[in-house]
Scaffold this motif. Structure first.
Motif, PDB file in Angstrom:
ATOM      1  N   ASP A 266       6.160   5.799   2.060  1.00  0.00           N
ATOM      2  CA  ASP A 266       6.844   4.528   1.863  1.00  0.00           C
ATOM      3  C   ASP A 266       5.796   3.428   1.700  1.00  0.00           C
ATOM      4  O   ASP A 266       4.656   3.600   2.126  1.00  0.00           O
ATOM      5  CB  ASP A 266       7.710   4.189   3.088  1.00  0.00           C
ATOM      6  CG  ASP A 266       8.947   5.073   3.128  1.00  0.00           C
ATOM      7  OD1 ASP A 266       9.324   5.594   2.055  1.00  0.00           O
ATOM      8  OD2 ASP A 266       9.498   5.256   4.231  1.00  0.00           O
ATOM      9  N   VAL A 267       6.218   2.319   1.141  1.00  0.00           N
ATOM     10  CA  VAL A 267       5.293   1.197   0.946  1.00  0.00           C
ATOM     11  C   VAL A 267       5.086   0.463   2.273  1.00  0.00           C
ATOM     12  O   VAL A 267       6.037   0.244   3.011  1.00  0.00           O
ATOM     13  CB  VAL A 267       5.889   0.196  -0.074  1.00  0.00           C
ATOM     14  CG1 VAL A 267       4.986  -1.017  -0.240  1.00  0.00           C
ATOM     15  CG2 VAL A 267       6.137   0.872  -1.405  1.00  0.00           C
TER      16      VAL A 267
ATOM     17  N   LEU B  72       0.850  -1.204   0.000  1.00  0.00           N
ATOM     18  CA  LEU B  72       0.000   0.000   0.000  1.00  0.00           C
ATOM     19  C   LEU B  72       0.878   1.244   0.000  1.00  0.00           C
ATOM     20  O   LEU B  72       1.894   1.308   0.697  1.00  0.00           O
ATOM     21  CB  LEU B  72      -0.856  -0.052   1.264  1.00  0.00           C
ATOM     22  CG  LEU B  72      -1.731   1.131   1.613  1.00  0.00           C
ATOM     23  CD1 LEU B  72      -2.870   1.230   0.616  1.00  0.00           C
ATOM     24  CD2 LEU B  72      -2.307   0.951   3.014  1.00  0.00           C
ATOM     25  N   ILE B  73       0.448   2.227  -0.759  1.00  0.00           N
ATOM     26  CA  ILE B  73       1.195   3.486  -0.839  1.00  0.00           C
ATOM     27  C   ILE B  73       0.168   4.625  -0.843  1.00  0.00           C
ATOM     28  O   ILE B  73      -0.892   4.490  -1.448  1.00  0.00           O
ATOM     29  CB  ILE B  73       2.078   3.452  -2.119  1.00  0.00           C
ATOM     30  CG1 ILE B  73       3.437   4.067  -1.873  1.00  0.00           C
ATOM     31  CG2 ILE B  73       1.432   4.100  -3.288  1.00  0.00           C
ATOM     32  CD1 ILE B  73       4.424   3.760  -2.984  1.00  0.00           C
ATOM     33  N   ASP B  74       0.470   5.715  -0.137  1.00  0.00           N
ATOM     34  CA  ASP B  74      -0.469   6.847  -0.101  1.00  0.00           C
ATOM     35  C   ASP B  74       0.183   8.075  -0.713  1.00  0.00           C
ATOM     36  O   ASP B  74       1.394   8.228  -0.668  1.00  0.00           O
ATOM     37  CB  ASP B  74      -0.820   7.194   1.355  1.00  0.00           C
ATOM     38  CG  ASP B  74      -1.670   6.137   2.004  1.00  0.00           C
ATOM     39  OD1 ASP B  74      -2.799   5.955   1.551  1.00  0.00           O
ATOM     40  OD2 ASP B  74      -1.176   5.472   2.936  1.00  0.00           O
TER      41      ASP B  74
ATOM     42  N   LYS C 146      -4.022  12.460  -0.894  1.00  0.00           N
ATOM     43  CA  LYS C 146      -4.498  11.404   0.016  1.00  0.00           C
ATOM     44  C   LYS C 146      -5.047  10.175  -0.718  1.00  0.00           C
ATOM     45  O   LYS C 146      -5.680   9.321  -0.102  1.00  0.00           O
ATOM     46  CB  LYS C 146      -5.594  11.920   0.996  1.00  0.00           C
ATOM     47  CG  LYS C 146      -5.230  13.185   1.735  1.00  0.00           C
ATOM     48  CD  LYS C 146      -4.174  12.927   2.794  1.00  0.00           C
ATOM     49  CE  LYS C 146      -3.771  14.200   3.512  1.00  0.00           C
ATOM     50  NZ  LYS C 146      -2.342  14.283   3.813  1.00  0.00           N
ATOM     51  N   ARG C 147      -4.806  10.116  -2.042  1.00  0.00           N
ATOM     52  CA  ARG C 147      -5.270   8.921  -2.747  1.00  0.00           C
ATOM     53  C   ARG C 147      -4.400   7.735  -2.343  1.00  0.00           C
ATOM     54  O   ARG C 147      -3.260   7.902  -1.931  1.00  0.00           O
ATOM     55  CB  ARG C 147      -5.196   9.134  -4.265  1.00  0.00           C
ATOM     56  CG  ARG C 147      -6.362   9.912  -4.806  1.00  0.00           C
ATOM     57  CD  ARG C 147      -6.445   9.686  -6.317  1.00  0.00           C
ATOM     58  NE  ARG C 147      -7.557  10.433  -6.887  1.00  0.00           N
ATOM     59  CZ  ARG C 147      -7.467  11.710  -7.264  1.00  0.00           C
ATOM     60  NH1 ARG C 147      -6.349  12.376  -7.122  1.00  0.00           N
ATOM     61  NH2 ARG C 147      -8.528  12.314  -7.790  1.00  0.00           N
ATOM     62  N   ARG C 148      -4.966   6.545  -2.504  1.00  0.00           N
ATOM     63  CA  ARG C 148      -4.309   5.324  -2.053  1.00  0.00           C
ATOM     64  C   ARG C 148      -4.077   4.431  -3.268  1.00  0.00           C
ATOM     65  O   ARG C 148      -4.947   4.304  -4.116  1.00  0.00           O
ATOM     66  CB  ARG C 148      -5.271   4.656  -1.074  1.00  0.00           C
ATOM     67  CG  ARG C 148      -4.684   3.630  -0.236  1.00  0.00           C
ATOM     68  CD  ARG C 148      -5.407   3.552   1.084  1.00  0.00           C
ATOM     69  NE  ARG C 148      -4.793   4.418   2.071  1.00  0.00           N
ATOM     70  CZ  ARG C 148      -5.218   4.482   3.328  1.00  0.00           C
ATOM     71  NH1 ARG C 148      -6.252   3.770   3.706  1.00  0.00           N
ATOM     72  NH2 ARG C 148      -4.605   5.265   4.190  1.00  0.00           N
ATOM     73  N   PHE C 149      -2.903   3.817  -3.353  1.00  0.00           N
ATOM     74  CA  PHE C 149      -2.598   2.973  -4.513  1.00  0.00           C
ATOM     75  C   PHE C 149      -1.999   1.648  -4.073  1.00  0.00           C
ATOM     76  O   PHE C 149      -1.440   1.548  -2.986  1.00  0.00           O
ATOM     77  CB  PHE C 149      -1.572   3.659  -5.429  1.00  0.00           C
ATOM     78  CG  PHE C 149      -1.980   5.023  -5.863  1.00  0.00           C
ATOM     79  CD1 PHE C 149      -2.813   5.194  -6.956  1.00  0.00           C
ATOM     80  CD2 PHE C 149      -1.549   6.148  -5.167  1.00  0.00           C
ATOM     81  CE1 PHE C 149      -3.202   6.460  -7.353  1.00  0.00           C
ATOM     82  CE2 PHE C 149      -1.937   7.422  -5.554  1.00  0.00           C
ATOM     83  CZ  PHE C 149      -2.774   7.577  -6.653  1.00  0.00           C
TER      84      PHE C 149
END
Ligand code: ATP
Length: 440
Positions: A124-125, A93-95, A100-103
């Motif tokens: 950071d991941v 997970l990365i922000d 503030k989107r999440r990828f």
């Protein structure tokens, strides 16, 4: 990996048709909807049921070497520790610190430090476990945590001995199951493509370890043929072999069947060689002897498992996307859902040409007769052209019209949605014709 360019216009049209016709609605819509959850309406529920039956028939009823199972969603929590899901079933997970989107880190360009949406700085991941947790019983503490299953497969593995003993199947044989699975996905989306609650259609095939590669190839072929029999445009399907970095923690080899959706090529089904990983782990954790032996194989061994894992909702989306067709007729754009008769929600519609001269009474009789065997629909309202158009949008492959001649010689026109051909048939011939198209 570059982000595929989405053909959002086509998807928007399909989503809106699904709502209008009653295939799929947003869940809890009157409360503003619940993100990534969807409900199947009257046509969608039929389509989904037909799809599951079509899979079940091909994987169990039409074979002698696969048994069915329906295991519960909640399982002993130790199952998920043993299977590796508590430790390993996570996505990176990365922000974005700015928007503030999440990828999912594995879905954005490798090494990129910038947000693909706004260019902002990324965090950071960190690893995010995808399993949903809840509590069993009234006390909400650690000891009572249970998980909603993230795959149906484990229900099959823990029942391997039960099924083997009660069915008296011999290796090689398989166990098939259709059921809900839950994953707390970081980035659900693309309509019903990736959701947090979905149904899987999984089959686990138990083989001798020396024959794993042979059966792996066999199942790749069988699954490819299944999509062909579903009537999909096979130019839109391809194989993708997992590289070392993509392989799941349990897999030796894995291939995905991918489909070219309006939002790009994406996985539709996975065919995996899970080796003896799962059964060995369960044997170790429980002390139960999950080894197999019979008079053919004189040694005791832990079978290898070839898994075919398809998403029911994702296959349903594939059917809808693949079926969607626009045709210009007399200056008007008309939508045809070219769904195969094998899974189409409604198999045939019955229309009296006009509301008089005994035609409605005759048509109703035909409707009642056909209804005993097939899902059919009776429609008397509006011009005949409008009635055809409504059925084309609903994916109904055949329309049966009763006219003046029907009352004289008992023949009716059967109109084929895709070829537009019209043939005059009598009721027994229609029954035979529909049976071949639907069950053949
Ligand atoms: P991904 O890497 O895209 O998350 P996966 O490789 O983990 O998917 P599998 O564990 O192989 O997926 O799941 C088998 C099948 O179950 C998939 O091919 C897909 O059809 C279906 N599936 C998995 N996750 C979802 C989901 N979140 N929503 C709908 N269907 C899903």
């Amino acid at each position: 990996m570059a982000k595929p360019k989405a053909n959002t216009e086509t998807m928007d049209k399909i989503v809106s048709l699904c709502k209008r016709k009653g295939f799929v609605y947003q869940s809890s819509e009157i409360y503003g909807g619940l993100s990534s959850c969807w409900d199947y309406g009257p046509l969608g529920a039929e389509l989904k049921r037909n799809l599951k039956t079509f899979w079940w028939d091909a994987m169990t009823n039409r074979r002698d070497d696969i048994e069915g199972l329906d295991a519960s969603i909640l399982m002993h929590p130790k199952v998920w520790h043993t299977s590796g899901h508590v430790k390993e079933f996570s996505d990176p997970l990365i922000d974005c610190k700015r928007c503030k989107r999440r990828f999912r880190a594995d879905k954005i360009e490798e090494g990129s430090k910038k947000c693909p949406e706004c260019g902002g700085e990324l965090t950071d991941v960190r690893q995010f476990n995808l399993m949903f947790k809840t509590f069993m019983g009234p006390i909400e503490d650690e000891a009572n945590i249970v998980f909603l299953r993230p795959e149906t497969a484990q229900g099959i593995y823990v029942n391997f001995l039960n099924v083997k003993n009660s069915s008296r199947q011999k290796i090689p044989f398989g166990i098939a199951q259709i059921g809900k699975a839950f994953r707390n996905e970081i980035t659900p989306g693309n309509f019903i493509f990736r959701t947090r609650e979905f149904e899987q259609m999984e089959m686990q095939f138990f083989v001798h370890p020396s024959e794993d590669e042979k059966w792996f190839e066999y199942w790749r072929e069988e699954r490819w043929k299944w999509y062909e029999s579903l009537g999909l445009n096979m130019n839109k399907l391809r194989w993708h072999k997992h590289g070392e970095d993509e392989l799941a923690h349990y897999a030796k080899t894995a291939y995905d069947i991918e489909y070219e959706y309006p939002f790009g090529w994406q996985e539709l089904e996975g065919v995996h060689n899970r080796t003896d990983f799962d059964l060995s782990r369960h044997k170790e954790a429980t002390g139960k002897d999950l080894r197999y032996s019979d008079d053919v194989y004189r040694e005791k061994f832990i079978p290898y498992i070839i898994e075919t894992s398809a998403g029911c909702d994702r296959t349903l989306l594939t059917i809808l996307v693949d079926a969607y067709d626009e045709v210009e007729i007399k200056g008007e754009i008309r939508v045809f859902m070219r769904i195969s008769p094998k899974v189409a929600p409604i198999k045939a519609a019955i229309f009296p040409l006009v509301k008089k001269e005994g035609m409605p009474e005759y048509a109703e009789k035909i409707y009642k007769e056909l209804k005993k065997r097939f899902k059919v629909f009776y429609d008397i309202s509006g011009a005949i052209g409008r009635r055809y158009a409504r059925m084309d949008e609903a994916g109904t492959p055949f329309c049966i019209t009763i006219d003046g001649q029907s009352l004289e010689d008992d023949t009716m026109t059967v109109r084929d949605r895709d070829s537009m051909e019209q043939t005059r048939l009598k009721l027994p011939e229609i029954v035979k014709f529909l049976d071949e198209k639907v069950n053949g």
